[in-house]
Design a protein around this motif. Structure first.
Motif, PDB file in Angstrom:
ATOM      1  N   GLY A   1       0.813  -1.212   0.000  1.00 48.57           N
ATOM      2  CA  GLY A   1       0.000   0.000   0.000  1.00 48.57           C
ATOM      3  C   GLY A   1       0.845   1.259   0.000  1.00 48.57           C
ATOM      4  N   GLN A   2       1.924   1.226   0.762  1.00 52.09           N
ATOM      5  CA  GLN A   2       2.797   2.399   0.830  1.00 52.09           C
ATOM      6  C   GLN A   2       3.407   2.679  -0.546  1.00 52.09           C
ATOM      7  OE1 GLN A   2       5.898   2.373   3.797  1.00 52.09           O
ATOM      8  NE2 GLN A   2       6.285   4.524   3.435  1.00 52.09           N
ATOM      9  N   ARG A   3       3.812   1.588  -1.249  1.00 52.98           N
ATOM     10  CA  ARG A   3       4.395   1.756  -2.585  1.00 52.98           C
ATOM     11  C   ARG A   3       3.370   2.373  -3.534  1.00 52.98           C
ATOM     12  NH1 ARG A   3       6.436  -3.315  -3.005  1.00 52.98           N
ATOM     13  NH2 ARG A   3       4.713  -3.949  -4.338  1.00 52.98           N
ATOM     14  N   VAL A   4       2.172   1.826  -3.533  1.00 48.29           N
ATOM     15  CA  VAL A   4       1.105   2.340  -4.412  1.00 48.29           C
ATOM     16  C   VAL A   4       0.847   3.814  -4.096  1.00 48.29           C
ATOM     17  CG1 VAL A   4      -1.356   2.152  -4.993  1.00 48.29           C
ATOM     18  CG2 VAL A   4       0.008   0.078  -4.672  1.00 48.29           C
ATOM     19  N   PHE A   5       0.798   4.140  -2.809  1.00 48.11           N
ATOM     20  CA  PHE A   5       0.510   5.522  -2.408  1.00 48.11           C
ATOM     21  C   PHE A   5       1.603   6.467  -2.888  1.00 48.11           C
ATOM     22  CE2 PHE A   5       0.342   9.315   0.102  1.00 48.11           C
ATOM     23  CZ  PHE A   5      -1.019   9.558   0.245  1.00 48.11           C
ATOM     24  N   GLN A   6       2.866   6.092  -2.621  1.00 51.26           N
ATOM     25  CA  GLN A   6       3.963   7.014  -2.980  1.00 51.26           C
ATOM     26  C   GLN A   6       4.042   7.197  -4.499  1.00 51.26           C
ATOM     27  OE1 GLN A   6       5.108   8.843  -0.718  1.00 51.26           O
ATOM     28  NE2 GLN A   6       4.486   7.672   1.063  1.00 51.26           N
ATOM     29  N   GLN A   7       3.715   6.126  -5.258  1.00 52.48           N
ATOM     30  CA  GLN A   7       3.807   6.231  -6.724  1.00 52.48           C
ATOM     31  C   GLN A   7       2.635   6.993  -7.336  1.00 52.48           C
ATOM     32  OE1 GLN A   7       4.277   2.171  -8.017  1.00 52.48           O
ATOM     33  NE2 GLN A   7       6.437   2.126  -7.422  1.00 52.48           N
ATOM     34  N   ASN A   8       1.457   6.907  -6.734  1.00 54.82           N
ATOM     35  CA  ASN A   8       0.267   7.439  -7.411  1.00 54.82           C
ATOM     36  C   ASN A   8      -0.438   8.583  -6.693  1.00 54.82           C
ATOM     37  OD1 ASN A   8      -0.028   5.279  -9.610  1.00 54.82           O
ATOM     38  ND2 ASN A   8       0.151   4.088  -7.735  1.00 54.82           N
ATOM     39  N   CYS A   9      -0.333   8.650  -5.395  1.00 59.65           N
ATOM     40  CA  CYS A   9      -1.189   9.559  -4.638  1.00 59.65           C
ATOM     41  C   CYS A   9      -0.411  10.699  -3.985  1.00 59.65           C
ATOM     42  CB  CYS A   9      -1.948   8.807  -3.547  1.00 59.65           C
ATOM     43  SG  CYS A   9      -2.463   7.143  -4.018  1.00 59.65           S
ATOM     44  N   ALA A  10       0.864  10.428  -3.627  1.00 53.69           N
ATOM     45  CA  ALA A  10       1.646  11.392  -2.844  1.00 53.69           C
ATOM     46  C   ALA A  10       1.788  12.722  -3.580  1.00 53.69           C
ATOM     47  CB  ALA A  10       3.019  10.807  -2.520  1.00 53.69           C
ATOM     48  N   VAL A  11       1.832  12.692  -4.903  1.00 57.68           N
ATOM     49  CA  VAL A  11       2.017  13.917  -5.678  1.00 57.68           C
ATOM     50  C   VAL A  11       0.935  14.950  -5.335  1.00 57.68           C
ATOM     51  CG1 VAL A  11       0.798  12.925  -7.682  1.00 57.68           C
ATOM     52  CG2 VAL A  11       2.345  14.847  -8.021  1.00 57.68           C
ATOM     53  N   CYS A  12      -0.256  14.492  -5.036  1.00 63.42           N
ATOM     54  CA  CYS A  12      -1.331  15.426  -4.668  1.00 63.42           C
ATOM     55  C   CYS A  12      -1.584  15.451  -3.157  1.00 63.42           C
ATOM     56  CB  CYS A  12      -2.633  15.048  -5.366  1.00 63.42           C
ATOM     57  SG  CYS A  12      -2.599  15.359  -7.138  1.00 63.42           S
ATOM     58  N   HIS A  13      -1.662  14.269  -2.543  1.00 61.98           N
ATOM     59  CA  HIS A  13      -2.063  14.206  -1.122  1.00 61.98           C
ATOM     60  C   HIS A  13      -0.884  14.382  -0.169  1.00 61.98           C
ATOM     61  CE1 HIS A  13      -6.313  13.157  -1.679  1.00 61.98           C
ATOM     62  NE2 HIS A  13      -5.922  12.459  -2.722  1.00 61.98           N
ATOM     63  N   GLY A  14       0.350  14.415  -0.706  1.00 67.58           N
ATOM     64  CA  GLY A  14       1.537  14.589   0.144  1.00 67.58           C
ATOM     65  C   GLY A  14       2.131  13.248   0.544  1.00 67.58           C
ATOM     66  N   ARG A  15       3.438  13.212   0.761  1.00 66.35           N
ATOM     67  CA  ARG A  15       4.125  11.941   1.054  1.00 66.35           C
ATOM     68  C   ARG A  15       3.629  11.303   2.338  1.00 66.35           C
ATOM     69  NH1 ARG A  15       7.847  10.684  -2.329  1.00 66.35           N
ATOM     70  NH2 ARG A  15       8.732   9.058  -1.028  1.00 66.35           N
ATOM     71  N   LEU A  16       3.214  12.138   3.278  1.00 65.17           N
ATOM     72  CA  LEU A  16       2.688  11.602   4.538  1.00 65.17           C
ATOM     73  C   LEU A  16       1.166  11.736   4.585  1.00 65.17           C
ATOM     74  CD1 LEU A  16       5.348  13.037   7.004  1.00 65.17           C
ATOM     75  CD2 LEU A  16       5.100  10.671   6.238  1.00 65.17           C
ATOM     76  N   ALA A  17       0.575  11.878   3.387  1.00 61.96           N
ATOM     77  CA  ALA A  17      -0.885  11.999   3.269  1.00 61.96           C
ATOM     78  C   ALA A  17      -1.415  13.198   4.063  1.00 61.96           C
ATOM     79  CB  ALA A  17      -1.574  10.699   3.710  1.00 61.96           C
ATOM     80  N   GLU A  18      -0.549  14.235   4.165  1.00 61.03           N
ATOM     81  CA  GLU A  18      -0.931  15.391   4.982  1.00 61.03           C
ATOM     82  C   GLU A  18      -1.882  16.343   4.247  1.00 61.03           C
ATOM     83  OE1 GLU A  18       1.966  14.715   3.671  1.00 61.03           O
ATOM     84  OE2 GLU A  18       3.035  16.505   3.011  1.00 61.03           O
ATOM     85  N   GLY A  19      -2.038  16.161   2.925  1.00 59.02           N
ATOM     86  CA  GLY A  19      -2.964  16.997   2.156  1.00 59.02           C
ATOM     87  C   GLY A  19      -2.416  18.386   1.895  1.00 59.02           C
TER      88      GLY A  19
END
Ligand code: HEC
Length: 163
Positions: free
Chosen positions: A57-75
């Motif tokens: 999950g962390q890999r998927v998040f960092q590759q696809n979501c972090a660009v918008c939601h932030g690396r620590l999902a801070e938004g």
């Protein structure tokens, strides 16, 4: 006539700022009493989900979501304010936003289908991420949630299944 004035005065006392009680925020006032967690690293607290799923999950998040939601999902810092494009910036997914108001099924839906009605900037991931990857990414950002947030979410999720 005097009675009407009295009713108005009482209504203003009860709700002086005219806050939006009907909003999602209003329904979940517990959110305000939950302290924002201090994140020092991207290392999730284990215990909610198994470690292999979290790593995926962390890999998927960092590759696809972090660009918008932030690396620590801070938004985005201004996630509550409409942006110049009339759309909301990416919210946090670390338990300090709305993420935990949504039962699991609703989280899966928003990730698969993107912003409701295509009206926001959240992309649809259906066909790009497998069900397993979506499960993993949810597990990862949930692992960042403070324990008290997880407890409340677990109740919201259970109740959603009873309806
Ligand atoms: C292009 C930027 C962008 C990317 C990439 C992105 N998101 Fe989003 N996301 C948003 C925006 C903007 C919103 C707010 C949606 C709205 O206002 O309609 C959002 C909303 C959400 C929500 C709903 C949160 C809530 O509190 O209601 C979830 C869950 C979510 N995103 C998860 C993800 C996941 C998981 C990924 C990666 C697979 C991802 N997002 C990738 C921009 C993005």
């Amino acid at each position: 006539m005097n009675e009407l004035l009295l009713i108005l005065a009482v209504a203003m006392l009860v709700n002086p700022k005219g806050t939006r009680d009907a909003s999602l925020d209003g329904k979940f006032t517990q959110a305000k009493s939950v302290e924002a967690p201090a994140f020092t690293s991207a290392r999730p607290t284990v215990g909610f989900h198994d470690a292999a799923r979290l790593r995926r999950g962390q890999r998927v998040f960092q590759q696809n979501c972090a660009v918008c939601h932030g690396r620590l999902a801070e938004g985005h810092p201004d996630w509550r304010k409409l942006g110049m494009d009339g759309k909301f910036p990416p919210p946090p997914l670390n338990g300090t936003g709305h993420d935990w108001h949504h039962p699991k099924a609703a989280l899966v839906q928003v990730i698969k289908n993107g912003s409701p009605g295509g009206k926001g900037n959240m992309p649809a991931w259906q066909g790009k991420l497998s069900d397993q990857e979506i499960e993993g990414v949810i597990a990862w950002f949930q692992s960042l949630w403070p324990p008290e947030v997880r407890t409340v979410w677990a109740r919201i999720d259970r109740e959603s299944k009873r309806q």
